[in-house]
Design a protein around this motif. Sequence first.
Motif, PDB file in Angstrom:
ATOM      1  N   PRO A   1      26.841  76.145 102.334  1.00 25.88           N
ATOM      2  CA  PRO A   1      25.924  75.235 103.035  1.00 25.88           C
ATOM      3  C   PRO A   1      26.162  75.101 104.536  1.00 25.88           C
ATOM      4  N   ALA A   2      27.317  75.522 105.023  1.00 33.44           N
ATOM      5  CA  ALA A   2      27.595  75.394 106.451  1.00 33.44           C
ATOM      6  C   ALA A   2      27.321  76.689 107.218  1.00 33.44           C
ATOM      7  N   ASP A   3      26.968  77.769 106.527  1.00 40.27           N
ATOM      8  CA  ASP A   3      26.757  79.048 107.201  1.00 40.27           C
ATOM      9  C   ASP A   3      25.567  79.009 108.139  1.00 40.27           C
ATOM     10  N   THR A   4      25.745  79.618 109.303  1.00 42.87           N
ATOM     11  CA  THR A   4      24.653  79.868 110.228  1.00 42.87           C
ATOM     12  C   THR A   4      24.386  81.376 110.269  1.00 42.87           C
ATOM     13  N   PHE A   5      23.313  81.761 110.924  1.00 38.01           N
ATOM     14  CA  PHE A   5      23.032  83.187 111.120  1.00 38.01           C
ATOM     15  C   PHE A   5      24.241  83.890 111.730  1.00 38.01           C
ATOM     16  N   GLN A   6      24.827  83.280 112.740  1.00 39.34           N
ATOM     17  CA  GLN A   6      25.965  83.885 113.433  1.00 39.34           C
ATOM     18  C   GLN A   6      27.188  83.989 112.528  1.00 39.34           C
ATOM     19  N   SER A   7      27.539  82.880 111.866  1.00 40.47           N
ATOM     20  CA  SER A   7      28.761  82.883 111.058  1.00 40.47           C
ATOM     21  C   SER A   7      28.619  83.777 109.835  1.00 40.47           C
ATOM     22  N   LEU A   8      27.415  83.806 109.261  1.00 44.85           N
ATOM     23  CA  LEU A   8      27.209  84.617 108.057  1.00 44.85           C
ATOM     24  C   LEU A   8      27.255  86.107 108.376  1.00 44.85           C
ATOM     25  N   LEU A   9      26.619  86.510 109.466  1.00 42.47           N
ATOM     26  CA  LEU A   9      26.707  87.913 109.870  1.00 42.47           C
ATOM     27  C   LEU A   9      28.153  88.315 110.126  1.00 42.47           C
ATOM     28  N   THR A  10      28.883  87.454 110.816  1.00 42.86           N
ATOM     29  CA  THR A  10      30.280  87.760 111.131  1.00 42.86           C
ATOM     30  C   THR A  10      31.098  87.946 109.865  1.00 42.86           C
ATOM     31  N   SER A  11      30.961  87.031 108.912  1.00 42.46           N
ATOM     32  CA  SER A  11      31.770  87.103 107.690  1.00 42.46           C
ATOM     33  C   SER A  11      31.326  88.261 106.791  1.00 42.46           C
ATOM     34  N   MET A  12      30.026  88.529 106.723  1.00 43.69           N
ATOM     35  CA  MET A  12      29.553  89.612 105.859  1.00 43.69           C
ATOM     36  C   MET A  12      29.987  90.977 106.378  1.00 43.69           C
ATOM     37  N   PHE A  13      29.931  91.174 107.689  1.00 39.47           N
ATOM     38  CA  PHE A  13      30.321  92.485 108.204  1.00 39.47           C
ATOM     39  C   PHE A  13      31.845  92.639 108.279  1.00 39.47           C
ATOM     40  N   LYS A  14      32.555  91.537 108.362  1.00 45.20           N
ATOM     41  CA  LYS A  14      34.020  91.619 108.236  1.00 45.20           C
ATOM     42  C   LYS A  14      34.389  92.075 106.827  1.00 45.20           C
ATOM     43  N   LYS A  15      33.720  91.508 105.822  1.00 48.75           N
ATOM     44  CA  LYS A  15      33.946  91.931 104.444  1.00 48.75           C
ATOM     45  C   LYS A  15      33.527  93.380 104.252  1.00 48.75           C
ATOM     46  N   SER A  16      32.439  93.783 104.872  1.00 48.28           N
ATOM     47  CA  SER A  16      31.979  95.177 104.788  1.00 48.28           C
ATOM     48  C   SER A  16      33.048  96.136 105.299  1.00 48.28           C
ATOM     49  N   ALA A  17      33.697  95.742 106.381  1.00 46.01           N
ATOM     50  CA  ALA A  17      34.745  96.597 106.961  1.00 46.01           C
ATOM     51  C   ALA A  17      35.918  96.763 105.997  1.00 46.01           C
ATOM     52  N   ASP A  18      36.217  95.727 105.217  1.00 45.13           N
ATOM     53  CA  ASP A  18      37.295  95.824 104.228  1.00 45.13           C
ATOM     54  C   ASP A  18      36.957  96.829 103.122  1.00 45.13           C
ATOM     55  N   ILE A  19      35.683  96.890 102.765  1.00 49.46           N
ATOM     56  CA  ILE A  19      35.233  97.734 101.653  1.00 49.46           C
ATOM     57  C   ILE A  19      35.027  99.188 102.071  1.00 49.46           C
ATOM     58  N   LEU A  20      34.607  99.394 103.295  1.00 50.34           N
ATOM     59  CA  LEU A  20      34.082 100.687 103.741  1.00 50.34           C
ATOM     60  C   LEU A  20      35.034 101.871 103.562  1.00 50.34           C
ATOM     61  N   PRO A  21      36.327 101.774 103.924  1.00 48.39           N
ATOM     62  CA  PRO A  21      37.196 102.951 103.767  1.00 48.39           C
ATOM     63  C   PRO A  21      37.293 103.437 102.323  1.00 48.39           C
ATOM     64  N   ILE A  22      37.386 102.518 101.376  1.00 51.43           N
ATOM     65  CA  ILE A  22      37.474 102.893  99.958  1.00 51.43           C
ATOM     66  C   ILE A  22      36.164 103.518  99.514  1.00 51.43           C
ATOM     67  N   LEU A  23      35.060 102.935  99.955  1.00 45.05           N
ATOM     68  CA  LEU A  23      33.748 103.454  99.577  1.00 45.05           C
ATOM     69  C   LEU A  23      33.549 104.873 100.099  1.00 45.05           C
ATOM     70  N   ILE A  24      33.895 105.103 101.354  1.00 45.33           N
ATOM     71  CA  ILE A  24      33.718 106.436 101.940  1.00 45.33           C
ATOM     72  C   ILE A  24      34.615 107.453 101.249  1.00 45.33           C
ATOM     73  N   GLN A  25      35.846 107.063 100.955  1.00 41.48           N
ATOM     74  CA  GLN A  25      36.747 107.981 100.261  1.00 41.48           C
ATOM     75  C   GLN A  25      36.215 108.328  98.878  1.00 41.48           C
ATOM     76  N   SER A  26      35.621 107.351  98.198  1.00 41.48           N
ATOM     77  CA  SER A  26      35.015 107.623  96.889  1.00 41.48           C
ATOM     78  C   SER A  26      33.834 108.571  97.023  1.00 41.48           C
ATOM     79  N   LEU A  27      33.086 108.441  98.102  1.00 42.11           N
ATOM     80  CA  LEU A  27      31.970 109.359  98.346  1.00 42.11           C
ATOM     81  C   LEU A  27      32.487 110.767  98.602  1.00 42.11           C
ATOM     82  N   ILE A  28      33.543 110.870  99.399  1.00 43.36           N
ATOM     83  CA  ILE A  28      34.154 112.177  99.676  1.00 43.36           C
ATOM     84  C   ILE A  28      34.635 112.826  98.381  1.00 43.36           C
ATOM     85  N   ASP A  29      35.226 112.022  97.502  1.00 49.92           N
ATOM     86  CA  ASP A  29      35.791 112.527  96.242  1.00 49.92           C
ATOM     87  C   ASP A  29      34.752 112.677  95.137  1.00 49.92           C
ATOM     88  N   ASN A  30      33.487 112.447  95.488  1.00 47.38           N
ATOM     89  CA  ASN A  30      32.387 112.583  94.529  1.00 47.38           C
ATOM     90  C   ASN A  30      32.555 111.655  93.326  1.00 47.38           C
TER      91      ASN A  30
END
Length: 273
Positions: free
Chosen positions: A142-171
């Motif tokens: 309930p306290a999220d703003t456009f700014q805070s939500l974008l910041t937190s969502m893309f920070k979480k995305s950065a945590d996921i991305l290396p594993i996701l890309i490696q899984s893509l590389i490994d088919n």
Amino acid sequence: MRIIFLGTPDYLNPIIRVLNEHFELIAVGTTRSAPLETEKLNIPILKIDQFSNETIEQFNNLKPDLLVVASFGKIIPQEILEIPRLGAINIHPSKLPLYRGPSPVQSQLLNGTTDSAISFILMDNKMDHGPLLYQEPFEINPADTFQSLLTSMFKKSADILPILIQSLIDNKLTPIDQNHPQATFCKEIEKEDGYFDIENPPSLEILHRMIRAFYPWPGTWTKWNGKIVKFLPNMQPGTSNLKPYLLQMEGKSPTDLKSFLNGYPSFPLKNNL
């Protein structure tokens, strides 16, 4: 693994950092000024006003293995998507196929959505249309703003991305088509979207959503006695979930509701706030 990242705003800096740390980030493409992280890491910048033949040749010469795209703001043509051998991953801050388009975060806040997700898709030449590689559930509070939500969502995305890309590389990933009949779409946000008529104000709940969705831009505002009155989220801890906002008269500093009404006792919204 040679990667080109396409994205502009500074809230994407965590993604740039993690791509540079785990892979060979050969360039960052931007439509405006580049994210600050590119300067710190001395990453080459591609200024892309349009995807011309020269731009396509530039991408071909760079020989990327993968494109990663987030908040880029332009449709990427098929000629570009076909260059990297692994295609292009788009990071979209909604539970696709819901909220396709340029304003998924604002639209979810305006609609009162709480059950969201971060979607990673293989891009095709249609907007937010490609098959899903992965979805990370994400709760909007309930306290999220456009700014805070974008910041937190893309920070979480950065945590996921290396594993996701490696899984893509490994088919190890199986792309799954989106449920296209269930798709919903959101529009480009404009300055006037933040305005409401002082004589016909929204309900308190809708006003609260607007304040969160339109912070910091375009802002939530009205006009009274020939002056602009802005409504801003109150970032101080301990504020009520229903009234976490400040008011700002044109030319004045933001103030809490009680102080504002003390200064402007005839303000017409006082019975609605």
